[in-house]
Write an enzyme that holds these catalytic residues in place. Structure first.
Site, short mmCIF file in Angstrom:
data_model
loop_
_atom_site.label_atom_id
_atom_site.label_comp_id
_atom_site.label_asym_id
_atom_site.label_seq_id
_atom_site.Cartn_x
_atom_site.Cartn_y
_atom_site.Cartn_z
N HIS A 135 0.84 -1.25 -0.05
CA HIS A 135 -0.06 -0.04 0.08
C HIS A 135 1.06 1.22 -0.16
CE1 HIS A 135 -3.96 -1.89 0.49
NE2 HIS A 135 -3.26 -2.75 1.27
N ARG A 143 11.14 4.17 -16.59
CA ARG A 143 12.21 4.94 -15.91
C ARG A 143 12.28 4.99 -14.39
NH1 ARG A 143 10.17 8.57 -20.04
NH2 ARG A 143 12.14 9.00 -21.62
N ASP A 179 -6.74 -14.94 -8.04
CA ASP A 179 -8.22 -15.09 -8.29
C ASP A 179 -8.52 -14.52 -9.75
OD1 ASP A 179 -7.81 -12.43 -8.12
OD2 ASP A 179 -9.44 -12.07 -6.59
N ASN A 209 -0.95 -5.01 -6.51
CA ASN A 209 -1.89 -4.32 -6.08
C ASN A 209 -1.64 -3.20 -4.95
OD1 ASN A 209 -3.11 -7.40 -6.72
ND2 ASN A 209 -4.45 -5.61 -7.49
N HIS A 268 -7.50 -9.75 -9.34
CA HIS A 268 -6.47 -8.86 -8.79
C HIS A 268 -5.09 -8.79 -9.70
CE1 HIS A 268 -8.75 -9.27 -5.23
NE2 HIS A 268 -8.01 -8.05 -4.64
N HIS A 321 0.63 -8.25 -1.33
CA HIS A 321 -0.16 -8.64 -2.72
C HIS A 321 0.52 -8.03 -3.93
CE1 HIS A 321 -2.08 -5.00 -1.09
NE2 HIS A 321 -2.66 -5.49 -0.51
N ASP A 369 -5.96 -13.33 0.60
CA ASP A 369 -6.41 -11.99 1.14
C ASP A 369 -7.97 -12.17 1.12
OD1 ASP A 369 -6.35 -9.32 1.63
OD2 ASP A 369 -6.53 -8.68 -0.31
#
Length: 386
Positions: free
Chosen positions: A197, A229, A250, A221, A253, A218, A277
């Site tokens: 994240h 670059r 799945d 994602n 994703h 993950h 997940d």
């Protein structure tokens, strides 16, 4: 199961090789050996599994829920027990119940629940995964931006103290919300630090890995993509050899073509391993649920917020294995390793999980020829059977 038991009549995959005309010997919750049928000890109790396949139990390092329970909504021992039991039906014998970004109070309750689950020897409970709240709002995904925040000294102390009371503790953080000194402190305490994240660039990722981060959450994602670059998070996951990376297989994703490219590009010794997940829907006919007060919709194998943002996954581990074999074109043996051996390596459990060899936990799955789960054993005890 304390008496020596010989599971017979099945092909056995030990994590490396297949064995035919052999028996899996289990004693006191551990694998004793794999021996030829003619060498089964005279006193062993025979358990016939004619025509089946025995494979190592699956290890899932990112499980938000199952059986109608979401970790965020029921952070207690009963919630953990329900989640573990739901996933055992699909071959998962060890998992990390995962808390999605929440308040400090819910985080504290989740840690207390994990410590209690360990004390209660909940079958399948391996430890905890705290996914957030120290993430990047720019790559928040389904995490509530109101709850995302930088790591403070008390957050660090809480996680370090929890690690001393659990067999495994994984936390997903973004370099934007933690310092390299904090990553080093976590890793030094035995916490597995995963980057995710995040909108960070390659150099930032490399510095976090040098500080002690060992995983990527993950892959593809909620992270900066591979650019021509700026290699970004994806480039870091593939190029930095000591990083392991989770993958949600799945079909929603990550596209199978991208999965193939990543598998061919990944530098070792780190591996790409499977995670579900999974949310509370696994093993139920639920049509939706709530997360941090927001409605999540279930339709056609997808879980989304009202705006279409993917919110976890609606898949179990044996379905991930079948996807990797049937859709991504992976040999079955490698797909099985991605669900068992490689996550065990990533979390530092290679001496206990991921193989069916002497001394390992007797965690195994009985599959039919169509790769459907017929039975699941944890510590040599049958916890699920069709």
């Amino acid at each position: 199961m304390s008496a020596l038991t010989a599971f017979t009549g099945a092909r056995i995959f030990d994590g490396d090789l297949w064995h035919q005309g052999a028996a899996l010997l289990v004693e006191a919750g551990r694998i004793a050996a794999i021996v030829a049928d003619r060498d089964i000890p005279a006193g062993a109790v025979r358990a016939p599994l004619e025509g089946a396949r025995i494979v190592p139990g699956f290890v899932d390092l990112q499980v938000n829920g199952g059986g109608g329970v979401l970790m965020n909504e029921q952070p207690d021992v009963d919630g953990i027990r329900t989640i573990c039991a739901a996933h055992a039906r699909f071959g998962t014998t060890a998992l990390l119940p995962t808390l999605i970004t929440d308040t400090p109070e819910v985080t504290a309750r989740t840690i207390a629940a994990g410590i209690a689950a360990k004390a209660a020897n909940v079958p399948g409970f391996l430890g905890l995964h705290l996914e957030g709240p120290h993430l990047s709002i720019a790559r928040k995904g389904a995490h509530d931006p109101k709850l995302i925040r930088p790591m403070q000294a008390d957050d660090l102390q809480r996680i370090v103290e929890a690690r001393g009371k659990l067999d495994a503790l994984l936390t997903t953080v973004a370099p934007e919300s933690v310092s390299n000194e904090q990553i080093a402190a976590l890793a030094g305490a035995g916490v597995a630090v995963s980057l995710g994240h995040s909108d960070s660039g390659y150099a930032t990722v490399a510095a976090a890995v040098a500080a002690g981060a060992s995983m990527m959450t993950h892959l593809f994602n909620a992270m900066s993509p591979l650019g021509h670059r700026e290699p970004g998070m994806v480039g870091g996951a593939l190029d930095l050899g000591h990083l392991n990376a989770g993958l949600i297989a799945d079909g929603f994703h990550v596209d199978p073509v991208s999965i193939g490219v990543a598998l061919r590009a990944k530098k070792g010794p780190g591996r790409i391993f499977l995670v579900t997940d999974a949310m509370s829907t696994i093993g139920t006919d639920m049509t939706g649920f709530t997360l941090n007060g927001r409605e999540i919709f279930r339709k056609d194998g997808r879980l989304t917020l009202a705006d279409g943002t993917l919110a976890g996954a609606d898949i179990d581990m044996i379905a991930c294995v079948r996807f990797m074999h049937d859709q991504a074109g992976l040999e079955l043996e490698e797909a099985l390793r991605m669900a068992s051996l490689y996550p065990a390596e990533a979390i530092g459990m290679t001496g206990r999980k991921g193989r069916l060899t002497h001394g390992h936990d007797a965690d195994f799955v009985v599959l039919d020829d169509g790769l459907a789960v017929r039975a699941t054993f944890i510590g040599g005890v049958q916890v699920y059977r069709v």
